[in-house]
Write a protein that holds these residues in place. Sequence first.
Motif, mmCIF file in Angstrom:
data_model
loop_
_atom_site.group_PDB
_atom_site.id
_atom_site.type_symbol
_atom_site.label_atom_id
_atom_site.label_comp_id
_atom_site.label_asym_id
_atom_site.label_seq_id
_atom_site.Cartn_x
_atom_site.Cartn_y
_atom_site.Cartn_z
ATOM 1 N N TRP A 1 0.822 -1.214 0.000
ATOM 2 C CA TRP A 1 0.000 0.000 0.000
ATOM 3 C C TRP A 1 0.855 1.264 0.000
ATOM 4 O O TRP A 1 1.877 1.332 0.678
ATOM 5 N N ALA A 2 0.397 2.248 -0.706
ATOM 6 C CA ALA A 2 0.987 3.585 -0.638
ATOM 7 C C ALA A 2 0.655 4.179 0.731
ATOM 8 O O ALA A 2 -0.273 3.716 1.424
ATOM 9 N N LEU A 3 1.374 5.215 1.131
ATOM 10 C CA LEU A 3 1.143 5.891 2.401
ATOM 11 C C LEU A 3 -0.321 6.343 2.483
ATOM 12 O O LEU A 3 -0.858 6.910 1.532
ATOM 13 N N GLY A 4 -0.980 6.071 3.608
ATOM 14 C CA GLY A 4 -2.370 6.479 3.804
ATOM 15 C C GLY A 4 -3.389 5.543 3.172
ATOM 16 O O GLY A 4 -4.588 5.826 3.203
ATOM 17 N N GLN A 5 -2.937 4.445 2.628
ATOM 18 C CA GLN A 5 -3.825 3.483 1.978
ATOM 19 C C GLN A 5 -3.889 2.215 2.822
ATOM 20 O O GLN A 5 -2.979 1.957 3.591
ATOM 21 N N PRO A 6 -4.899 1.402 2.721
ATOM 22 C CA PRO A 6 -6.088 1.592 1.899
ATOM 23 C C PRO A 6 -7.060 2.588 2.526
ATOM 24 O O PRO A 6 -7.011 2.855 3.720
ATOM 25 N N ASN A 7 -7.933 3.083 1.700
ATOM 26 C CA ASN A 7 -8.949 4.038 2.117
ATOM 27 C C ASN A 7 -10.014 3.298 2.919
ATOM 28 O O ASN A 7 -10.519 2.278 2.488
ATOM 29 N N HIS A 8 -10.360 3.811 4.101
ATOM 30 C CA HIS A 8 -11.346 3.165 4.959
ATOM 31 C C HIS A 8 -12.618 4.000 5.096
ATOM 32 O O HIS A 8 -13.182 4.119 6.173
ATOM 33 N N LEU A 9 -13.073 4.563 3.997
ATOM 34 C CA LEU A 9 -14.321 5.324 4.019
ATOM 35 C C LEU A 9 -15.494 4.508 3.490
ATOM 36 O O LEU A 9 -16.620 4.653 3.936
ATOM 37 N N PHE A 10 -15.229 3.672 2.517
ATOM 38 C CA PHE A 10 -16.246 2.831 1.889
ATOM 39 C C PHE A 10 -15.528 1.677 1.204
ATOM 40 O O PHE A 10 -14.292 1.673 1.128
ATOM 41 N N THR B 1 1.732 1.883 -12.137
ATOM 42 C CA THR B 1 2.785 1.535 -13.090
ATOM 43 C C THR B 1 4.028 2.391 -12.855
ATOM 44 O O THR B 1 5.104 2.062 -13.332
ATOM 45 N N ARG B 2 3.885 3.470 -12.101
ATOM 46 C CA ARG B 2 5.000 4.389 -11.841
ATOM 47 C C ARG B 2 5.860 3.924 -10.669
ATOM 48 O O ARG B 2 7.070 3.820 -10.773
ATOM 49 N N ASP B 3 5.210 3.622 -9.528
ATOM 50 C CA ASP B 3 5.993 3.282 -8.335
ATOM 51 C C ASP B 3 5.697 1.893 -7.765
ATOM 52 O O ASP B 3 6.304 1.485 -6.781
ATOM 53 N N GLY B 4 4.750 1.159 -8.345
ATOM 54 C CA GLY B 4 4.431 -0.189 -7.889
ATOM 55 C C GLY B 4 3.611 -0.254 -6.621
ATOM 56 O O GLY B 4 3.323 -1.339 -6.123
ATOM 57 N N LEU B 5 3.211 0.915 -6.090
ATOM 58 C CA LEU B 5 2.412 0.930 -4.859
ATOM 59 C C LEU B 5 0.933 0.743 -5.189
ATOM 60 O O LEU B 5 0.477 1.047 -6.281
ATOM 61 N N TRP B 6 0.193 0.237 -4.201
ATOM 62 C CA TRP B 6 -1.233 -0.006 -4.366
ATOM 63 C C TRP B 6 -2.019 1.163 -3.807
ATOM 64 O O TRP B 6 -1.665 1.738 -2.778
ATOM 65 N N ARG B 7 -3.127 1.459 -4.467
ATOM 66 C CA ARG B 7 -4.005 2.542 -4.013
ATOM 67 C C ARG B 7 -5.459 2.101 -4.113
ATOM 68 O O ARG B 7 -5.837 1.406 -5.042
ATOM 69 N N SER B 8 -6.240 2.553 -3.123
ATOM 70 C CA SER B 8 -7.687 2.308 -3.115
ATOM 71 C C SER B 8 -8.357 3.249 -4.093
ATOM 72 O O SER B 8 -8.036 4.436 -4.134
ATOM 73 N N ARG B 9 -9.311 2.717 -4.835
ATOM 74 C CA ARG B 9 -10.086 3.520 -5.773
ATOM 75 C C ARG B 9 -11.537 3.077 -5.703
ATOM 76 O O ARG B 9 -11.838 1.923 -5.364
#
Length: 166
Positions: free
Chosen positions: A129-138, A146-154
């Motif tokens: 996970w990227a910093l502050g991820q995963p998102n815990h709102l919903f 593809t840039r840094d290999g980190l995961w992000r919530s969408r």
Amino acid sequence: MSPGSALALLLALALLGAAPARPPLPGSAPRQGVAAPRPGVPAGSSRGRQFRYSVVKLFRTYAGAQRHCQEKLRGHLASVHSAALNRQLQELAATYTRVAPWIGAVTSYQGGQWASQWEDTSPWNFANWALGQPNHLFRTCTTLSTRDGLWRSRACFMLRPFICQY
């Protein structure tokens, strides 16, 4: 199957529109938005299975991407179980798109806590996970940058390319 009968079968499928008229050449452009599979990249799942991966350049919602992987490739969105596989999938995806593709992780509120899980039900034994991820709102779905290999919530309704494993 003899080479002659294989060629006849390929020609018949081409005439029906179910296959290209000739086999794709190495390094040729992918067909209909699907990148060539990368054979033999280990998933590291507890099932000890080897998977193939395809980057699909078609833009789909998370559910549409999962459906595509199941119906077209008899697989799932990719699950990632090691830093090495994460890096391989990042590099593979970067050759086809700059937009972060869906991978097979979903984060949701279950049993009084937030949890992430893989669509293919494999163990959750690695995260990037990227910093502050995963998102815990919903409930969210996951992309692999593809840039840094980190995961992000969408939001799962967003349209994105995706990576199938099969």
